[in-house]
Design a protein around this motif. Sequence first.
Motif, PDB file in Angstrom:
ATOM      1  N   HIS A 135       0.862  -1.186   0.000  1.00 41.91           N
ATOM      2  CA  HIS A 135       0.000   0.000   0.000  1.00 41.91           C
ATOM      3  C   HIS A 135       0.890   1.225   0.000  1.00 41.91           C
ATOM      4  CE1 HIS A 135      -3.024   2.973   1.036  1.00 41.91           C
ATOM      5  NE2 HIS A 135      -2.279   3.332   2.055  1.00 41.91           N
ATOM      6  N   PHE A 136       0.624   2.189  -0.881  1.00 42.08           N
ATOM      7  CA  PHE A 136       1.368   3.433  -0.931  1.00 42.08           C
ATOM      8  C   PHE A 136       0.414   4.587  -0.661  1.00 42.08           C
ATOM      9  CE2 PHE A 136       3.076   7.213  -2.992  1.00 42.08           C
ATOM     10  CZ  PHE A 136       4.364   7.242  -2.468  1.00 42.08           C
ATOM     11  N   GLY A 137       0.753   5.439   0.286  1.00 42.81           N
ATOM     12  CA  GLY A 137      -0.079   6.599   0.561  1.00 42.81           C
ATOM     13  C   GLY A 137      -0.071   6.978   2.025  1.00 42.81           C
ATOM     14  N   LYS A 138      -1.064   7.772   2.419  1.00 47.47           N
ATOM     15  CA  LYS A 138      -1.184   8.249   3.785  1.00 47.47           C
ATOM     16  C   LYS A 138      -2.089   7.316   4.588  1.00 47.47           C
ATOM     17  CE  LYS A 138      -0.354  13.157   2.930  1.00 47.47           C
ATOM     18  NZ  LYS A 138       0.184  12.981   1.569  1.00 47.47           N
ATOM     19  N   VAL A 139      -1.801   7.198   5.867  1.00 41.87           N
ATOM     20  CA  VAL A 139      -2.573   6.316   6.737  1.00 41.87           C
ATOM     21  C   VAL A 139      -2.891   7.020   8.051  1.00 41.87           C
ATOM     22  CG1 VAL A 139      -1.799   4.134   5.748  1.00 41.87           C
ATOM     23  CG2 VAL A 139      -0.399   5.266   7.474  1.00 41.87           C
ATOM     24  N   TYR A 140      -3.838   6.452   8.814  1.00 44.14           N
ATOM     25  CA  TYR A 140      -4.397   7.104   9.994  1.00 44.14           C
ATOM     26  C   TYR A 140      -4.640   6.072  11.095  1.00 44.14           C
ATOM     27  CZ  TYR A 140      -5.406  10.514   6.349  1.00 44.14           C
ATOM     28  OH  TYR A 140      -5.289  11.386   5.297  1.00 44.14           O
ATOM     29  N   ASN A 141      -4.752   6.532  12.335  1.00 42.14           N
ATOM     30  CA  ASN A 141      -5.142   5.630  13.420  1.00 42.14           C
ATOM     31  C   ASN A 141      -5.762   6.412  14.557  1.00 42.14           C
ATOM     32  OD1 ASN A 141      -5.547   3.247  14.817  1.00 42.14           O
ATOM     33  ND2 ASN A 141      -3.477   2.500  14.499  1.00 42.14           N
ATOM     34  N   ILE A 142      -6.158   5.690  15.604  1.00 39.42           N
ATOM     35  CA  ILE A 142      -6.939   6.291  16.680  1.00 39.42           C
ATOM     36  C   ILE A 142      -6.614   5.603  18.002  1.00 39.42           C
ATOM     37  CG2 ILE A 142      -8.909   4.729  16.422  1.00 39.42           C
ATOM     38  CD1 ILE A 142     -10.730   7.219  16.763  1.00 39.42           C
ATOM     39  N   ARG A 143      -6.709   6.374  19.077  1.00 35.36           N
ATOM     40  CA  ARG A 143      -6.456   5.867  20.425  1.00 35.36           C
ATOM     41  C   ARG A 143      -7.565   6.373  21.348  1.00 35.36           C
ATOM     42  NH1 ARG A 143      -1.315   5.372  23.926  1.00 35.36           N
ATOM     43  NH2 ARG A 143      -0.282   5.335  21.906  1.00 35.36           N
ATOM     44  N   PRO A 144      -8.273   5.477  22.045  1.00 35.02           N
ATOM     45  CA  PRO A 144      -9.301   5.937  22.985  1.00 35.02           C
ATOM     46  C   PRO A 144      -8.704   6.494  24.269  1.00 35.02           C
ATOM     47  CG  PRO A 144      -9.188   3.553  23.002  1.00 35.02           C
ATOM     48  CD  PRO A 144      -8.233   4.019  21.942  1.00 35.02           C
ATOM     49  N   VAL A 145      -9.503   7.238  25.008  1.00 35.54           N
ATOM     50  CA  VAL A 145      -9.065   7.782  26.290  1.00 35.54           C
ATOM     51  C   VAL A 145      -8.837   6.664  27.306  1.00 35.54           C
ATOM     52  CG1 VAL A 145      -9.826   9.141  28.276  1.00 35.54           C
ATOM     53  CG2 VAL A 145     -10.091  10.053  25.971  1.00 35.54           C
ATOM     54  N   SER A 146      -9.719   5.660  27.305  1.00 30.84           N
ATOM     55  CA  SER A 146      -9.625   4.599  28.309  1.00 30.84           C
ATOM     56  C   SER A 146      -8.337   3.804  28.139  1.00 30.84           C
ATOM     57  CB  SER A 146     -10.827   3.665  28.202  1.00 30.84           C
ATOM     58  OG  SER A 146     -10.894   3.113  26.902  1.00 30.84           O
TER      59      SER A 146
ATOM     60  N   PHE B 149     -15.150  -5.869  12.210  1.00 28.82           N
ATOM     61  CA  PHE B 149     -14.267  -6.793  12.913  1.00 28.82           C
ATOM     62  C   PHE B 149     -13.725  -6.142  14.186  1.00 28.82           C
ATOM     63  CE2 PHE B 149     -13.705  -8.371   8.493  1.00 28.82           C
ATOM     64  CZ  PHE B 149     -14.110  -9.682   8.699  1.00 28.82           C
ATOM     65  N   LEU B 150     -13.328  -6.969  15.137  1.00 29.29           N
ATOM     66  CA  LEU B 150     -12.714  -6.482  16.368  1.00 29.29           C
ATOM     67  C   LEU B 150     -11.204  -6.422  16.195  1.00 29.29           C
ATOM     68  CD1 LEU B 150     -14.723  -8.448  19.101  1.00 29.29           C
ATOM     69  CD2 LEU B 150     -15.234  -6.230  18.045  1.00 29.29           C
ATOM     70  N   VAL B 151     -10.644  -5.249  16.414  1.00 22.13           N
ATOM     71  CA  VAL B 151      -9.202  -5.035  16.294  1.00 22.13           C
ATOM     72  C   VAL B 151      -8.723  -4.231  17.501  1.00 22.13           C
ATOM     73  CG1 VAL B 151      -9.287  -5.074  13.774  1.00 22.13           C
ATOM     74  CG2 VAL B 151      -9.452  -2.888  14.975  1.00 22.13           C
ATOM     75  N   GLY B 152      -7.443  -4.297  17.787  1.00 24.49           N
ATOM     76  CA  GLY B 152      -6.881  -3.548  18.897  1.00 24.49           C
ATOM     77  C   GLY B 152      -6.528  -2.129  18.504  1.00 24.49           C
ATOM     78  N   SER B 153      -6.634  -1.214  19.464  1.00 22.40           N
ATOM     79  CA  SER B 153      -6.213   0.164  19.219  1.00 22.40           C
ATOM     80  C   SER B 153      -4.690   0.229  19.201  1.00 22.40           C
ATOM     81  CB  SER B 153      -6.752   1.096  20.302  1.00 22.40           C
ATOM     82  OG  SER B 153      -5.934   1.051  21.464  1.00 22.40           O
TER      83      SER B 153
END
Length: 368
Positions: free
Chosen positions: A314-325, A338-342
């Motif tokens: 994959h070529f390009g920009k990517v993103y992610n997220i982190r919850p407060v908890s 699907f269930l995935v880990g942060s």
Amino acid sequence: MRSIWGGIIIILAVAILLPTQAGAQPILTTRCTLDNRATNAEAEARVEWARKCGLLRNVGSPALTRNTGLAAANGGTLLEYDEADLAKNPTGDGVYTGPDYSFHVNETYVFAIYLSGPTYQNNDAFGFKKWTRDSWRKKGRTLYPTFGTTPNLTDFGNKQLFPHPTNTSDCNLYTDQAGTAQSVSTTFHVNGYCEAACYTPEQELLFSDGNVRILDAVNARREDLITLAPGATLDNLELQQNRTYSYTVEARDALHDIFVITTRSGGQLRVTNEHPVINGEGRMVQAQTLKVGHELVKADGTPDEIVSIEKTTHFGKVYNIRPVSTDLVSNVLVAQGFLVGSVRFQNDEVGYINRVILYRGTPAELIP
């Protein structure tokens, strides 16, 4: 709850952690794939180098301390060094520790390497006061500073800068990773602190009003992220409205090796080898351990058998997220059904990879 079964790309890489503000909207993080430190030892070496250069070049004397009034775990009070004056130099021109903690050298140092805990103070090799914490409080993945020619990594004219790869006594920055082309400008800035993981912009995560493209969520700074509730099990996948702590955003396009994992239901995950996913046993595993015949878990708790795994790029920009908890179960997200880990499972909680996270009617203390 709607289920979306299109392709998802979860890319393992690195990101910049920008300042935390209590009660503010989610903070923005920026990936630094092109300045990847592959191991904790390499990342920690970068942090040590930045601390030393900041103290020797910008502080100058071990005597120039500021008493924080906070108790040191081994006695006395913690003494701090300010590498620059935030009021006079708000962008941190020529500063090695960056603005995240107002150019506080020791505070930035422990933030990068350790989780919270008792803080000790001793002299380093140059006579400066140095803060540390117990080794077992080290983060699963050390954060480290990355550098550029302007304060904002997204500036059109920002150029990546690198420390010398082997000479830790050299506090200069270079335009190439080999350390052969020293930057002609004395201007440099910490563009942030690097960590791991990410999704491509069109992929969808579950928020309070349904599935939302990660790029749209980033642009809106959506706070209403949905995760599993702390008491959820495979038999009872209770969801909760969580809050978003941070978003990760790629600054420069980059090429990534990924695995394309297709399930019997037609769902698909496109992931890097280390990305955390929940398997059919409720165990958090790295994608590289999955095989045809293993199972992923849908958002309703039902298993979905893997029917093919292919490797692509994959070529390009990517993103992610982190919850407060910070508890493990509520760091499980719903991505494309699907269930995935942060990102926490790739950094602070990397030690929980290969452990059971979601139990099925058996007391937790009876499961290894």
